[in-house]
Design an enzyme around this catalytic site. Structure first.
Site: not given
Ligand code: GLU
Length: 469
Positions: A240-242, A244
């Site tokens: 996910s976005k977490r 990067g």
């Protein structure tokens, strides 16, 4: 063209095309191309609250950048409402669907009751055979699920998967407001588009029996399924976005080559011997669903960076110059200050030391800036009275050589080094700081030659001026 093989990638335009979606798209696309079949793009845009035109455009832009062309589409579900309506009517008249006038509260109560009795919480079938329905009451349409037996489908990667029908709900296919539901639209589209293989993430596995029930109710043969493993981050959590960047266009921004990203994503979960670097043609030739890894794939940003660097190393120089030029313009610098041949030389020097196009552009900025800004730490270490004596000598040698080629520049360096009995580093490092601003650059002779005599001398003078202040 093999008309039997038809696959689709079906993104929802509720967000950007992310890495996981792109990999699913690539598996579909390469599978189709391998079999000379048809690859279809279908945008699932029926979620009116969350779908946007911006995301729709961004998804198409991402495919454009990746260079993936679809044989059919983009279709949009929002433009296919008549088809779903027609299918619903057909199911209604064949008795496979029925009108349900139960209110949401009533349905909730049924679920609660079932839960309290330790049963699967689901609609209890109240409206299946009711003849006393109020014709004016709002209704939805539900699919009538067989009470007994199993819904079985075959998954190419996981084998037979079965669900007890008694556990499955009489799902709503058309809501009270007349809109068709997600699983219904997917099944109707897959039937209408004659999809032979549904290749999608295994997060959709729980939807598959619901869709298979629609096929059965319409007496249509089911496609083959391949539910592919998810991509996990290095911490083994779903990517996910977490972790990067997760959208394809972000990789474009960060200077990745589409070929490198494609190679990386396809190789993530698919293999062909030990080979790491594949051309598109090689993937097409060798791709098969059977070779997909069943376990989750772990995203490895370093490996992607390594692959990108490999692609930059062997990229066409003309392409790299174009990327350099547009990067310079974005930064307000004019590429034309140096001619095309020189810019070719610059990218050829930088290609072996750049992991991304952004690295390459940033590494080339000093060639195009009017004045270099010295890195303070490097300047105070290397631009000293001792080095300035050497640099002054070199400056005079450089001003006298005939042609400013790296070969002649090298000889000039050696004359100074011999006279002063110093090693190359003692001279090269201060010169590097003087002309590039920092301590890292391609070979010093090539760098000076590419920068040209006037700019090189001007920068050496400025550095000498700093020391003598
Ligand atoms: N629209 C779904 C998604 O974005 C995909 C549905 C499918 O492949 O069946 O995840």
């Amino acid at each position: 063209m093999n008309t039997d093989i038809r696959v689709r990638f079906a993104p929802s335009n509720t967000g950007h095309l992310h890495i996981g979606g792109a990999r699913t798209a690539l598996f579909n696309w390469f599978f189709a191309k391998h079999h000379e079949g048809t690859a279809i793009l279908r945008v699932e845009d029926t979620d009116r609250q969350r779908s946007t035109e911006e995301f729709y455009d961004a998804i198409l832009e991402a495919f454009d950048w990746l260079g993936l062309e679809w044989d059919e589409g983009p279709y949009r579900q929002s433009q296919r409402m008549d088809l779903y309506q027609e299918a619903a009517n057909k199911l209604l008249s064949s008795g496979n669907a029925y009108r349900c006038t139960c209110t949401p509260d009533e349905v909730n109560e049924m679920r609660e009751r079932a839960r309290a009795e330790g049963k699967t919480p689901k609609y209890d079938g109240t409206c299946r055979d009711r003849y006393d329905k109020d014709p004016a009451a709002p209704f939805c349409l539900r699919l009538r699920v067989p009470d007994e037996g199993e819904t079985i489908f075959n998954d190419i990667l996981s084998g037979n998967i079965s669900f007890e029908n008694s556990q499955l709900d009489d799902m709503v296919i058309v809501r009270t407001d007349g809109t068709p539901t997600y699983n219904f639209c997917v099944a109707i589209d897959d039937i209408d588009m004659q999809i032979s293989h549904v290749i999608r993430g295994n997060d959709h596995l729980s939807n598959t029996p619901k869709q298979v029930l629609v096929y059965r109710a319409l007496n249509e043969p089911t496609p083959k399924f391949a539910h592919i493993s998810m991509i996990l981050g290095p911490d083994k959590k779903r990517l996910s976005k977490r972790h990067g960047a997760d959208s394809v266009l972000e990789y474009k921004e960060r200077g990745f080559l589409p070929e490198a990203l494609i190679n990386y994503l396809v190789r993530l979960g698919w293999s062909h011997g030990d080979q790491e670097i594949f051309t598109k043609e090689e993937i097409i030739e060798n791709f098969s669903l059977e070779n997909l890894n069943r376990s989750a794939a772990i995203f490895n940003p370093e490996k992607l960076l390594w692959l990108n660097q490999e692609y930059i190393k062997s990229a066409d120089s003309g392409f790299l110059v174009e990327s350099l030029d547009s990067g310079l313009k974005d930064r307000g610098l004019s590429p034309d200050q140096l001619n095309h041949r020189t810019r070719m030389g610059i990218v050829d020097e930088l290609r072996t030391r750049s992991s991304t196009l952004v690295d390459m552009i940033e590494g080339a900025l000093f060639f195009f800036e009017d004045e270099v800004e010295w890195d303070e730490k490097a300047a105070s270490k290397f631009l000293t009275p001792q080095s300035s004596r050497l640099m002054l000598k070199l400056r005079n040698e450089l001003s006298e050589i005939d042609t400013f080629t790296s070969k002649h520049i090298k000889s000039a360096f050696h004359r100074v080094m011999d006279e002063e009995a110093v090693k190359l580093g003692k001279l090269a490092q201060p010169v590097r700081v003087a002309i590039t601003g920092g301590t890292i650059s391609p070979g010093i002779f090539e760098t000076l030659s590419l920068l040209g005599r006037d700019r090189s001398l001007h920068r050496l003078d400025a550095a000498l001026g700093r020391v003598n202040q």
